[in-house]
Design a protein around this motif. Structure first.
Motif, PDB file in Angstrom:
ATOM      1  N   GLU A  73      92.670 -67.448  59.279  1.00 12.36           N
ATOM      2  CA  GLU A  73      93.231 -66.319  60.023  1.00 12.36           C
ATOM      3  C   GLU A  73      92.113 -65.441  60.588  1.00 12.36           C
ATOM      4  OE1 GLU A  73      96.711 -62.977  59.478  1.00 12.36           O
ATOM      5  OE2 GLU A  73      95.829 -63.860  57.682  1.00 12.36           O
ATOM      6  N   LEU A  74      91.118 -65.183  59.786  1.00 10.72           N
ATOM      7  CA  LEU A  74      89.971 -64.384  60.222  1.00 10.72           C
ATOM      8  C   LEU A  74      89.227 -65.073  61.367  1.00 10.72           C
ATOM      9  CD1 LEU A  74      88.290 -61.845  59.697  1.00 10.72           C
ATOM     10  CD2 LEU A  74      87.001 -63.162  58.009  1.00 10.72           C
ATOM     11  N   ALA A  75      89.069 -66.376  61.283  1.00 12.67           N
ATOM     12  CA  ALA A  75      88.386 -67.128  62.346  1.00 12.67           C
ATOM     13  C   ALA A  75      89.117 -66.980  63.670  1.00 12.67           C
ATOM     14  CB  ALA A  75      88.261 -68.603  61.956  1.00 12.67           C
ATOM     15  N   ILE A  76      90.426 -67.068  63.650  1.00 11.82           N
ATOM     16  CA  ILE A  76      91.226 -66.915  64.874  1.00 11.82           C
ATOM     17  C   ILE A  76      91.001 -65.542  65.484  1.00 11.82           C
ATOM     18  CG2 ILE A  76      93.579 -66.714  65.776  1.00 11.82           C
ATOM     19  CD1 ILE A  76      94.365 -68.856  63.677  1.00 11.82           C
ATOM     20  N   ILE A  77      91.101 -64.518  64.667  1.00 10.90           N
ATOM     21  CA  ILE A  77      90.944 -63.140  65.145  1.00 10.90           C
ATOM     22  C   ILE A  77      89.549 -62.927  65.738  1.00 10.90           C
ATOM     23  CG2 ILE A  77      90.775 -60.726  64.384  1.00 10.90           C
ATOM     24  CD1 ILE A  77      92.984 -61.495  62.273  1.00 10.90           C
ATOM     25  N   GLN A  78      88.524 -63.356  65.009  1.00  7.69           N
ATOM     26  CA  GLN A  78      87.157 -63.135  65.475  1.00  7.69           C
ATOM     27  C   GLN A  78      86.831 -63.950  66.719  1.00  7.69           C
ATOM     28  OE1 GLN A  78      84.381 -63.591  62.241  1.00  7.69           O
ATOM     29  NE2 GLN A  78      85.138 -61.774  61.189  1.00  7.69           N
ATOM     30  N   LEU A  79      87.286 -65.203  66.777  1.00  8.65           N
ATOM     31  CA  LEU A  79      87.022 -66.021  67.962  1.00  8.65           C
ATOM     32  C   LEU A  79      87.680 -65.422  69.202  1.00  8.65           C
ATOM     33  CD1 LEU A  79      87.202 -69.790  66.996  1.00  8.65           C
ATOM     34  CD2 LEU A  79      85.315 -68.576  68.057  1.00  8.65           C
ATOM     35  N   LYS A  80      88.907 -64.980  69.060  1.00  6.03           N
ATOM     36  CA  LYS A  80      89.590 -64.358  70.202  1.00  6.03           C
ATOM     37  C   LYS A  80      88.819 -63.142  70.683  1.00  6.03           C
ATOM     38  CE  LYS A  80      94.313 -65.844  69.626  1.00  6.03           C
ATOM     39  NZ  LYS A  80      95.686 -65.427  69.415  1.00  6.03           N
ATOM     40  N   SER A  81      88.356 -62.343  69.753  1.00  2.40           N
ATOM     41  CA  SER A  81      87.607 -61.148  70.109  1.00  2.40           C
ATOM     42  C   SER A  81      86.310 -61.510  70.838  1.00  2.40           C
ATOM     43  CB  SER A  81      87.302 -60.341  68.847  1.00  2.40           C
ATOM     44  OG  SER A  81      86.533 -59.211  69.150  1.00  2.40           O
ATOM     45  N   LEU A  82      85.563 -62.460  70.295  1.00  2.00           N
ATOM     46  CA  LEU A  82      84.291 -62.856  70.916  1.00  2.00           C
ATOM     47  C   LEU A  82      84.498 -63.549  72.252  1.00  2.00           C
ATOM     48  CD1 LEU A  82      82.288 -64.072  67.798  1.00  2.00           C
ATOM     49  CD2 LEU A  82      81.872 -62.030  69.178  1.00  2.00           C
ATOM     50  N   ARG A  83      85.583 -64.270  72.394  1.00  2.00           N
ATOM     51  CA  ARG A  83      85.849 -64.972  73.655  1.00  2.00           C
ATOM     52  C   ARG A  83      86.195 -64.004  74.783  1.00  2.00           C
ATOM     53  NH1 ARG A  83      83.870 -69.905  72.682  1.00  2.00           N
ATOM     54  NH2 ARG A  83      84.951 -71.029  71.057  1.00  2.00           N
ATOM     55  N   ASN A  84      86.571 -62.795  74.447  1.00  2.00           N
ATOM     56  CA  ASN A  84      86.905 -61.789  75.466  1.00  2.00           C
ATOM     57  C   ASN A  84      85.685 -61.025  75.970  1.00  2.00           C
ATOM     58  OD1 ASN A  84      89.674 -62.274  75.674  1.00  2.00           O
ATOM     59  ND2 ASN A  84      90.073 -61.084  73.826  1.00  2.00           N
ATOM     60  N   ILE A  85      84.528 -61.310  75.421  1.00  2.00           N
ATOM     61  CA  ILE A  85      83.290 -60.653  75.845  1.00  2.00           C
ATOM     62  C   ILE A  85      82.682 -61.433  76.999  1.00  2.00           C
ATOM     63  CG2 ILE A  85      80.937 -60.029  75.156  1.00  2.00           C
ATOM     64  CD1 ILE A  85      82.027 -59.741  72.278  1.00  2.00           C
ATOM     65  N   ASN A  86      82.229 -60.745  78.020  1.00  2.00           N
ATOM     66  CA  ASN A  86      81.527 -61.384  79.125  1.00  2.00           C
ATOM     67  C   ASN A  86      80.036 -61.401  78.807  1.00  2.00           C
ATOM     68  OD1 ASN A  86      83.774 -61.861  80.785  1.00  2.00           O
ATOM     69  ND2 ASN A  86      83.764 -59.726  81.437  1.00  2.00           N
ATOM     70  N   PHE A  87      79.573 -62.523  78.265  1.00  2.00           N
ATOM     71  CA  PHE A  87      78.171 -62.654  77.902  1.00  2.00           C
ATOM     72  C   PHE A  87      77.313 -62.794  79.152  1.00  2.00           C
ATOM     73  CE2 PHE A  87      80.403 -63.975  74.086  1.00  2.00           C
ATOM     74  CZ  PHE A  87      79.669 -63.352  73.096  1.00  2.00           C
ATOM     75  N   THR A  88      76.104 -62.263  79.105  1.00  2.00           N
ATOM     76  CA  THR A  88      75.186 -62.356  80.247  1.00  2.00           C
ATOM     77  C   THR A  88      74.188 -63.501  80.061  1.00  2.00           C
ATOM     78  OG1 THR A  88      73.693 -60.757  79.222  1.00  2.00           O
ATOM     79  CG2 THR A  88      75.354 -59.891  80.748  1.00  2.00           C
ATOM     80  N   TYR A  89      74.403 -64.322  79.050  1.00  2.00           N
ATOM     81  CA  TYR A  89      73.536 -65.457  78.766  1.00  2.00           C
ATOM     82  C   TYR A  89      74.420 -66.625  78.342  1.00  2.00           C
ATOM     83  CZ  TYR A  89      74.372 -63.411  74.193  1.00  2.00           C
ATOM     84  OH  TYR A  89      74.973 -62.875  73.095  1.00  2.00           O
ATOM     85  N   PRO A  90      73.905 -67.849  78.417  1.00  2.00           N
ATOM     86  CA  PRO A  90      74.738 -69.005  78.045  1.00  2.00           C
ATOM     87  C   PRO A  90      75.068 -68.992  76.557  1.00  2.00           C
ATOM     88  CG  PRO A  90      72.554 -69.700  78.809  1.00  2.00           C
ATOM     89  CD  PRO A  90      72.592 -68.219  78.879  1.00  2.00           C
ATOM     90  N   ILE A  91      76.294 -69.331  76.244  1.00  5.79           N
ATOM     91  CA  ILE A  91      76.711 -69.343  74.848  1.00  5.79           C
ATOM     92  C   ILE A  91      77.150 -70.730  74.391  1.00  5.79           C
ATOM     93  CG2 ILE A  91      77.368 -66.911  74.816  1.00  5.79           C
ATOM     94  CD1 ILE A  91      80.310 -67.865  75.074  1.00  5.79           C
ATOM     95  N   GLU A  92      77.073 -71.712  75.286  1.00  4.34           N
ATOM     96  CA  GLU A  92      77.518 -73.053  74.937  1.00  4.34           C
ATOM     97  C   GLU A  92      76.492 -73.756  74.058  1.00  4.34           C
ATOM     98  OE1 GLU A  92      77.180 -72.128  78.262  1.00  4.34           O
ATOM     99  OE2 GLU A  92      79.259 -71.492  78.465  1.00  4.34           O
ATOM    100  N   SER A  93      76.980 -74.745  73.328  1.00  8.41           N
ATOM    101  CA  SER A  93      76.094 -75.615  72.561  1.00  8.41           C
ATOM    102  C   SER A  93      75.288 -76.467  73.531  1.00  8.41           C
ATOM    103  CB  SER A  93      76.934 -76.518  71.659  1.00  8.41           C
ATOM    104  OG  SER A  93      76.156 -77.562  71.139  1.00  8.41           O
ATOM    105  N   PRO A  94      74.058 -76.818  73.185  1.00  8.75           N
ATOM    106  CA  PRO A  94      73.293 -77.714  74.055  1.00  8.75           C
ATOM    107  C   PRO A  94      73.853 -79.140  74.033  1.00  8.75           C
ATOM    108  CG  PRO A  94      72.073 -77.266  72.061  1.00  8.75           C
ATOM    109  CD  PRO A  94      73.292 -76.380  72.042  1.00  8.75           C
ATOM    110  N   HIS A  95      74.757 -79.426  73.109  1.00  6.94           N
ATOM    111  CA  HIS A  95      75.376 -80.742  72.997  1.00  6.94           C
ATOM    112  C   HIS A  95      76.748 -80.704  73.652  1.00  6.94           C
ATOM    113  CE1 HIS A  95      72.252 -81.724  70.120  1.00  6.94           C
ATOM    114  NE2 HIS A  95      72.529 -80.604  69.499  1.00  6.94           N
ATOM    115  N   ILE A  96      77.195 -81.837  74.148  1.00 13.50           N
ATOM    116  CA  ILE A  96      78.571 -81.911  74.652  1.00 13.50           C
ATOM    117  C   ILE A  96      79.471 -81.760  73.446  1.00 13.50           C
ATOM    118  CG2 ILE A  96      80.290 -83.375  75.763  1.00 13.50           C
ATOM    119  CD1 ILE A  96      77.924 -84.673  77.264  1.00 13.50           C
ATOM    120  N   SER A  97      80.420 -80.855  73.515  1.00 19.30           N
ATOM    121  CA  SER A  97      81.168 -80.483  72.333  1.00 19.30           C
ATOM    122  C   SER A  97      82.674 -80.687  72.456  1.00 19.30           C
ATOM    123  CB  SER A  97      80.910 -79.005  72.027  1.00 19.30           C
ATOM    124  OG  SER A  97      81.761 -78.570  71.007  1.00 19.30           O
TER     125      SER A  97
END
Length: 123
Positions: A73-97
């Protein structure tokens, strides 16, 4: 003890154990990669937070079954919150995920919340 806790966190975060991931991704596993290598910055951030929260839940004496539900439940809440941030740098994994799709992870975690934790997590 530590391996079981790492697997509990993998299930809470990614919806699968590392063993299951290796079975599904043998070529990646053989090249030395693991499930966490495919996480993006928000997922790794949430995972670090889950580690702290899990330690607190252990100190409170909660069994694995209850901890995993709270951590999911905590993971869902935190991921949703972080996904709503407009990051100014890449946040993806360097691997195809297979986990880089936000909706896949969020929906996977929602589905897991309605399921019973895996048998090996009950111990």
């Amino acid at each position: 003890m530590y391996a079981n806790e790492a697997e509990l966190l993998n299930v809470a975060m990614f919806g699968t154990t590392s063993k299951e991931w290796k079975k599904s991704n043998p070529e990646k596993a053989l090249s030395g990669l693991n499930i966490r290598d495919f996480a993006d910055v928000p997922q790794l951030t949430v995972l670090a937070n889950l580690e702290s929260h899990n330690a607190d839940l252990i100190r409170q004496g909660l069994p694995p079954k209850e901890r995993i539900l709270k951590l999911r439940e905590l993971a869902i809440i935190q991921l949703k919150s972080l996904r709503n941030i407009n990051f100014t740098y890449p946040i993806e994994s360097p691997h195809i995920s297979p986990f880089s799709n936000q909706n896949h992870v969020d929906n996977s975690l929602k589905d897991l919340l309605s399921e019973s934790p895996k048998k090996d997590m009950d111990e």
